[in-house]
Design an enzyme around this catalytic site. Structure first.
Site, PDB file in Angstrom:
ATOM      1  N   ASP A 210      12.653  -4.403  -8.106  1.00 46.00           N
ATOM      2  CA  ASP A 210      12.844  -3.806  -9.438  1.00 46.00           C
ATOM      3  C   ASP A 210      14.213  -3.127  -9.602  1.00 46.00           C
ATOM      4  O   ASP A 210      14.303  -1.964  -9.961  1.00 46.00           O
ATOM      5  CB  ASP A 210      11.755  -2.760  -9.736  1.00 46.00           C
ATOM      6  CG  ASP A 210      10.351  -3.335  -9.696  1.00 46.00           C
ATOM      7  OD1 ASP A 210      10.211  -4.563  -9.771  1.00 46.00           O
ATOM      8  OD2 ASP A 210       9.402  -2.541  -9.600  1.00 46.00           O
ATOM      9  N   ASP A 231      11.350  -9.406  -8.180  1.00 46.43           N
ATOM     10  CA  ASP A 231      11.479  -9.127  -9.618  1.00 46.43           C
ATOM     11  C   ASP A 231      12.707  -8.288  -9.911  1.00 46.43           C
ATOM     12  O   ASP A 231      12.646  -7.310 -10.644  1.00 46.43           O
ATOM     13  CB  ASP A 231      10.234  -8.386 -10.136  1.00 46.43           C
ATOM     14  CG  ASP A 231       8.953  -9.154  -9.848  1.00 46.43           C
ATOM     15  OD1 ASP A 231       9.029 -10.385  -9.713  1.00 46.43           O
ATOM     16  OD2 ASP A 231       7.899  -8.514  -9.747  1.00 46.43           O
TER      17      ASP A 231
END
Ligand SMILES: *[C@@H]1O[C@H](CO)[C@@H](O)[C@H](O)[C@H]1NC(C)=O
Length: 378
Positions: A210, A231
Site C-alpha cells: 500500500d 497493491d
C-alpha cells in the site's frame, strides 16, 4: 545526511511564466508561523473512513463540476493562482509548519522550497489549501518519512487505518511536487492523493504494501519512481503515469495496482490508471493488477516489462466472473520479457490503436486545463 540543518523556505510565487495578464499583483497575506504553531496539528488525527468521505463529498462534487467541461484552456482558478509576482517568504523547520502557515482558502501558488535532509513527520495538506507546491533538488532530494502503520492508534485510540496511515496526505486540489521522496515505515501509505489536478515530477514514492494511495481525482505522475510490494498503487484516481519506473521490492508476490473503479462508488466509474512508457522492474513475481473494484481499469502502453511480470499478468481477486463485471485490463505495444504472453488471463485485452488512444496521453486526465511544466528547482 547532517542532522539539524533542514529547513523549509516558503516562497510565495517568486516567478511564473503564467498568466495571460501579467500585472504585478501583490500577494496580500502574511505568513505567521508563531500563530500557526499554537494551532493543534491536525495531521495526526484520523476519523473513520465514512466521516472522512462525508467531509469530502461536497468538495468532490464541486471539483467534478470544474473538470467536467474538459476545457482546453487553463482553468480560470488555476490561471489566477499562477498570476502575479513577488510575495511573502518564511522559514520553517518542518514541512508541516510551512503547510500550516499557508492561509485557509489559499488562492495563490505557494512554493515550499524543501532543503535536503530527512523530515521525520506526518504531513496533511487539507482541502482548504489548494495550489501548494513541494520543490526539492532531485540530485539531493529531501525525504519526508514517518513510521505509522494501519494499526497505529490515533488520538481517539482507534487504529488510524490505511487512510490515516499516510506519511503525506494531499486533500487539496492543484498540488504539485518535484524532486521529493515520500517514504513510510511499516504497512502504511507513503503518499495519499485525494485532491484533484495533482502533478508530481521526479519524485520517489517508497514503501512496501500500500505505498501510493492514488485515492481520488485527476493525477499526473511524470519521471517518478514508485517502489512497493502488494497493491502498491491503489485507489480510484484517474491517473496517468508517464515515464515512471515501478519497482517491486518483495521477493514474493507483488501486485502493482489495485485500481478501485466501481459501479457502487459515486463518480468512481470514470476512473482508471494509465501507464505510458513506464518500466516495470524489481524482484519476486509481479502481477500487473488485481481488481479491487468491480470495474477496475488499468492500461499499460509502450511499457517495458521485466521478466518478473507473471505470464498470467492479471488477477480478478474477489470479483466474481471478472469477464462480465466491467473490469478493463489492457496492454498496448509493451515490450520486454514480461510483456504480453500467450498465457495472459483470458479476459484481459490486447488493445487496438483505437482502444488505446484515450489512454496514451495527458488527455486521459484532461491535462490541457491544468497540467503545468514542472516547477523550477533552486
Ligand atoms: C527529471 O527526471 C528526468 C528523467 O530522469 C530527467 O531527464 C530530468 O533532468 C529530471 N529533472 C530534474 C529537474 O532533475
Amino acid at each position: 545526511m547532517e542532522k539539524g540543518v533542514v529547513f523549509v523556505v516558503l516562497v510565495v510565487l517568486l516567478a511564473s511564466p503564467w498568466p495571460a495578464s501579467s500585472q504585478n499583483q501583490q500577494n496580500t497575506f502574511t505568513v505567521n508561523p508563531a500563530a500557526a504553531r499554537n494551532k493543534a496539528a491536525s495531521s495526526g488525527a484520523a476519523g473513520s473512513f465514512s466521516e472522512f468521505i462525508t467531509e469530502n463529498v461536497q468538495h468532490y462534487v464541486l471539483s467534478e463540476r470544474k473538470y467536467a467541461s474538459k476545457a482546453k484552456a487553463l482553468d480560470a482558478e488555476l490561471s489566477a493562482a499562477e498570476g502575479g509576482a513577488g510575495g511573502d517568504e518564511g522559514r520553517f523547520k518542518t514541512v508541516g509548519d510551512a503547510v500550516r502557515a499557508v492561509p485557509e482558502k489559499n488562492k495563490k501558488r505557494v512554493i515550499l522550497d524543501i532543503r535536503p535532509g530527512t523530515y521525520k513527520e506526518k504531513v496533511l495538506i487539507p482541502y482548504t489549501k489548494p495550489f501548494i507546491t513541494f520543490v526539492g533538488n532531485p540530485k539531493s532530494p529531501p525525504t519526508i518519512t514517518w513510521d505509522d502503520t494501519a494499526a497505529t492508534r490515533g488520538k481517539d485510540g482507534a487504529p488510524v487505518g490505511t487512510v490515516g496511515s499516510a506519511t503525506v496526505a494531499v486533500e487539496a486540489d492543484y498540488f504539485m511536487a518535484s524532486g521529493v521522496v515520500f517514504k513510510k515505515g511499516g504497512q502504511a501509505v507513503a503518499l495519499r492523493v485525494f485532491g484533484s489536478k495533482a502533478a508530481l515530477y521526479n519524485c520517489t514514492i517508497d514503501g512496501g504494501q500500500d505505498t501510493l494511495y492514488d485515492h481520488k481525482g485527476l493525477h499526473y505522475f511524470k519521471n517518478c519512481v514508485i517502489k512497493g510490494s502488494v497493491d502498491f498503487i491503489f485507489g480510484f484516481g484517474r491517473s496517468l503515469y508517464e515515464d515512471c519506473t515501478v519497482v517491486s521490492v518483495t521477493s514474493q508476490v507483488a501486485v502493482l495496482t489495485a485500481q478501485q473503479r466501481s459501479k457502487s462508488i459515486a463518480d468512481a466509474i470514470d476512473t482508471g490508471f494509465s501507464f505510458l512508457r513506464c518500466r516495470i522492474t524489481g524482484i519476486g513475481q509481479i502481477y500487473l493488477g488485481r481488481a479491487w473494484g468491480d470495474s477496475s481499469r488499468v492500461v499499460y502502453s509502450y511499457t517495458t516489462m521485466g521478466k518478473e511480470v507473471v505470464p498470467v499478468g492479471w488477477d480478478g481477486w474477489n470479483i466474481q466472473k471478472p469477464e462480465h463485471s466491467g473490469i478493463y485490463y489492457g496492454e498496448y505495444k509493451c515490450s520486454g520479457p514480461g510483456a504480453l504472453s500467450s498465457k495472459r488471463i483470458g479476459w484481459s485485452l490486447v488493445l487496438s490503436d483505437v482502444q488505446a488512444k484515450p489512454f496514451t496521453g495527458t488527455h486521459f486526465v484532461y491535462g490541457d486545463s491544468w497540467i503545468l511544466p514542472p516547477p523550477k528547482t533552486t
